[in-house]
Design an enzyme around this catalytic site. Structure first.
Site, PDB file in Angstrom:
ATOM      1  N   ASP A  99      -5.102   8.229 -13.612  1.00 12.69           N
ATOM      2  CA  ASP A  99      -5.301   7.809 -12.163  1.00 12.69           C
ATOM      3  C   ASP A  99      -5.685   6.503 -12.150  1.00 12.69           C
ATOM      4  O   ASP A  99      -6.817   6.062 -12.903  1.00 12.69           O
ATOM      5  CB  ASP A  99      -6.410   8.520 -11.436  1.00 12.69           C
ATOM      6  N   ASP A 203      -3.677   5.069  -6.829  1.00 16.69           N
ATOM      7  CA  ASP A 203      -4.482   5.602  -5.586  1.00 16.69           C
ATOM      8  C   ASP A 203      -4.597   4.559  -4.356  1.00 16.69           C
ATOM      9  O   ASP A 203      -4.698   3.371  -4.536  1.00 16.69           O
ATOM     10  CB  ASP A 203      -6.120   5.727  -5.999  1.00 16.69           C
ATOM     11  N   GLU A 257       0.385   6.696  -4.558  1.00 14.87           N
ATOM     12  CA  GLU A 257       0.011   7.308  -3.394  1.00 14.87           C
ATOM     13  C   GLU A 257       0.227   6.567  -2.329  1.00 14.87           C
ATOM     14  O   GLU A 257      -0.322   5.414  -2.152  1.00 14.87           O
ATOM     15  CB  GLU A 257      -1.519   7.701  -3.671  1.00 14.87           C
ATOM     16  N   HIS A 328      -5.704  17.423  -4.838  1.00 11.81           N
ATOM     17  CA  HIS A 328      -7.108  17.591  -4.765  1.00 11.81           C
ATOM     18  C   HIS A 328      -7.535  17.135  -3.194  1.00 11.81           C
ATOM     19  O   HIS A 328      -8.751  17.222  -2.862  1.00 11.81           O
ATOM     20  CB  HIS A 328      -7.935  16.728  -5.503  1.00 11.81           C
ATOM     21  N   ASP A 329      -6.741  16.682  -2.399  1.00 12.79           N
ATOM     22  CA  ASP A 329      -7.102  16.207  -1.013  1.00 12.79           C
ATOM     23  C   ASP A 329      -6.639  17.043  -0.008  1.00 12.79           C
ATOM     24  O   ASP A 329      -6.801  16.751   1.179  1.00 12.79           O
ATOM     25  CB  ASP A 329      -6.302  14.830  -0.760  1.00 12.79           C
TER      26      ASP A 329
END
Ligand code: GLC
Ligand code: CA
Length: 556
Positions: A99, A203, A257, A328-329
């Site tokens: 990430d 990210d 993302e 995970h969001d």
């Protein structure tokens, strides 16, 4: 270097390290825990891991606030552990994508400590500082709001100015207009690429370039200012530069993302001719069913869902898709798309729907065993800064809405997906021998890996079979996509075709029985069942009544 574009053949597994596997009993997942599960990952048939942040961090946002980009978080282990992990992955044919969180740092990063210390510090311009507005400068410089609620500006006593933070106030935004910042980011990428990482998941990358003058944003019920920083004026230039300085020098996969990107502007970023990123995560299908935290859950519409995926499938061949339904969001996918009494069928049906599409599929930890949400998530269970902030703010300022907010969080909190991985029916689901950093879903006694290993009909075995089938499959990788009966509210019917061979994919999104008649194009052709989610599905493709959430694929 010429890219092999290995990601077009990959199946990615996302690990949220804090909740994956704890090796030393401190209740927090760690790198040695990951190492102990590498054979499990290999057996699952995945070929790449996306690891959520494992860098040094004070954990205001669980590692998405980085205080040292070149070292490992103490709780997760050491650089030596990390090296052993990546070597173990590579030895098993698994790539590692890290990430990359560079829209912002932690406020505890050395750069920010320097930056806030005085107006003439050499690091001052690493971040976005502005004087306040109003008579005594006590009003924020503009009306932008943080994605985590409240103003996007924080006043800092030391120098009497505000700094910008699009996320929490412990996540100050970097100033990408400063060439030194861009060079630092390239250096960080090269540091990890030299160590052997195979790419990055970038990210909130679409937020990096802010419009000059930082103008006020238009009013939008929850979020203000987006139009001034989503794919801002220098976005493409900065990404292209980073690609030249780092990413393109190695055989990488770079996946962004991409908040705010639609199918209409995606190719500007991912088209191979652009030299920017290889693929992105779109939010278009997610926001239709579960807009990000700030609004009430939406009702699932299969028609819109199919439309979004079909539009993305129609991108030119020089673009590439990322296929995901969990991360995970978001809360877990199963309760969003189906009834839990049919948990296994729904999970397998979704797996078929997604993995037969063109693109790189992602499996989020626990998805492969059909993990679900908490039934009743309480204030004391929240660990996510967003759940806590929303709940506490409403309690303080708008108490009457508290039941509503509880209800929303119970459906949508990010905590649901961050509950520890369920390995077995033993204490703490085999995740830790100590006290877990966050509550476990009590259903781990039934839903867990050990149980799934024993059950030949389990979701886990199904994912293994599907993944192994998919790997190296040319029709799935290269075939054209065509949808049938797009108005159908219960069935998703599509075909993939390559070199005269076809896959006919049918997935029912309803708990009711539903009549299915093959489209004319599929009739009177020899057919063979490839995979399905019920026992005893007919060997050939014919009209029939489908069972709840039934799904199958035939080769024609
Ligand atoms: C991304 C991450 C999310 C994080 C945010 C801020 O959306 O996926 O977990 O909170 O960025 O870094
Ligand atoms: Ca640990």
């Amino acid at each position: 270097m010429t890219k092999t574009r290995w990601y077009k053949d990959a199946i990615v597994y996302q690990i949220y390290p804090r909740s994956f596997c704890d090796s030393n009993g401190d209740g927090i997942g760690d790198i040695r825990g990951i190492i102990s599960k590498l054979d499990y990952l290999k057996d699952l048939g995945i070929t790449c891991v996306w690891l959520s942040p494992c860098y040094k961090s004070p954990n205001d946002d669980n590692g998405y606030d980085i205080s040292d980009y070149r070292d490992i978080m103490d709780e997760f282990g050491t650089l030596e552990d990390w090296q052993e992990m990546i070597d173990g992955m590579h030895a098993r044919g698994i790539k590692l994508v890290m990430d990359l969180v560079v829209n912002h740092t932690s406020d505890e990063h050395e750069w920010f400590k320097q930056s806030r210390s005085s107006k003439d510090n050499p690091y001052r311009d690493y971040y976005i500082w502005r004087p306040g507005k109003g008579k005594n400068g006590k009003k924020p410089p503009n009306n932008w709001t943080s994605r985590f609620t409240g103003s996007a500006w924080e006043y800092d006593e030391t120098t009497g100015e505000y700094y910008l933070h699009l996320f929490s106030k412990k996540q100050p935004d970097l100033n990408w207009d400063n060439p030194k910042v861009r060079q630092e980011v390239a250096d960080i990428c090269n540091y990890w690429l030299e160590k052997g990482v195979d790419g990055f998941r970038c990210d909130v990358i679409t937020y990096i370039s802010k419009e000059e003058g930082l103008p006020d944003g238009k009013f939008n019920p929850a979020i203000i200012g987006d139009e001034h920083f989503v794919v801002g004026p220098h976005f493409h230039e900065y990404i292209h530069e980073l690609n030249e300085r780092a990413w393109s020098k190695y055989d990488t996969m770079i996946v962004g993302e991409a908040q705010g990107i639609t199918v209409h502007n995606a190719h500007d970023i991912v088209d191979e001719s652009r030299g920017e990123m290889d693929c992105i995560f779109t939010f278009e299908h997610q926001t239709m069913v579960d807009s990000f935290l700030t609004t009430v859950p939406k009702k699932f519409s299969l028609r819109k869902w199919k439309e979004v995926f079909s539009n993305w499938q129609a991108l030119p061949d020089t673009c590439w898709n990322s296929l995901y339904i969990e991360n995970h969001d978001y809360s877990r996918a199963l309760p969003r798309y189906g009834k839990l009494e049919y948990r296994k069928q729904v999970a397998k049906m979704l797996a078929i729907s997604i993995e037969f599409l063109k693109g790189t599929p992602y499996i989020y930890q626990g998805q492969e065993i059909g993990m679900t949400n908490f039934d009743d998530l309480k204030r004391e269970d929240y660990r996510d800064i967003v759940s806590i902030k929303i709940y506490d703010a409403v309690k303080k300022y708008a108490c009457v809405f508290l039941p509503l907010v509880k209800w929303v969080l119970n459906k949508k909190a990010r905590d649901h997906a961050r509950a520890p991985m369920q390995w077995s029916a033993e204490k703490n689901a085999g995740f830790t021998t100590g006290e877990s950093w966050m509550p476990l879903n009590p259903n781990y006694t039934e839903i867990n890996v050990a149980e799934a290993e024993k059950d030949p009909d389990s979701i886990l075995h199904f994912y293994r079979k599907l993944n192994h089938f998919r790997l190296g499959n040319e029709i799935i990788k290269n075939g054209t996509y065509k949808q049938y009966d797009e108005k159908n509210k219960k069935l998703w019917i599509y075909e993939r075709e390559y070199n005269g061979k076809k896959y006919a994919v049918v997935a029912s999104y309803t708990d009711k029985e539903v009549k299915f008649v093959p489209p004319i194009e599929w009739q009177n052709k020899p057919s063979k069942l490839v995979i399905g989610n019920y026992d005893g599905q007919p060997e050939t493709l014919d009209a029939r009544t489908l069972k709840p959430y039934e799904a199958f694929v035939y080769e024609l």
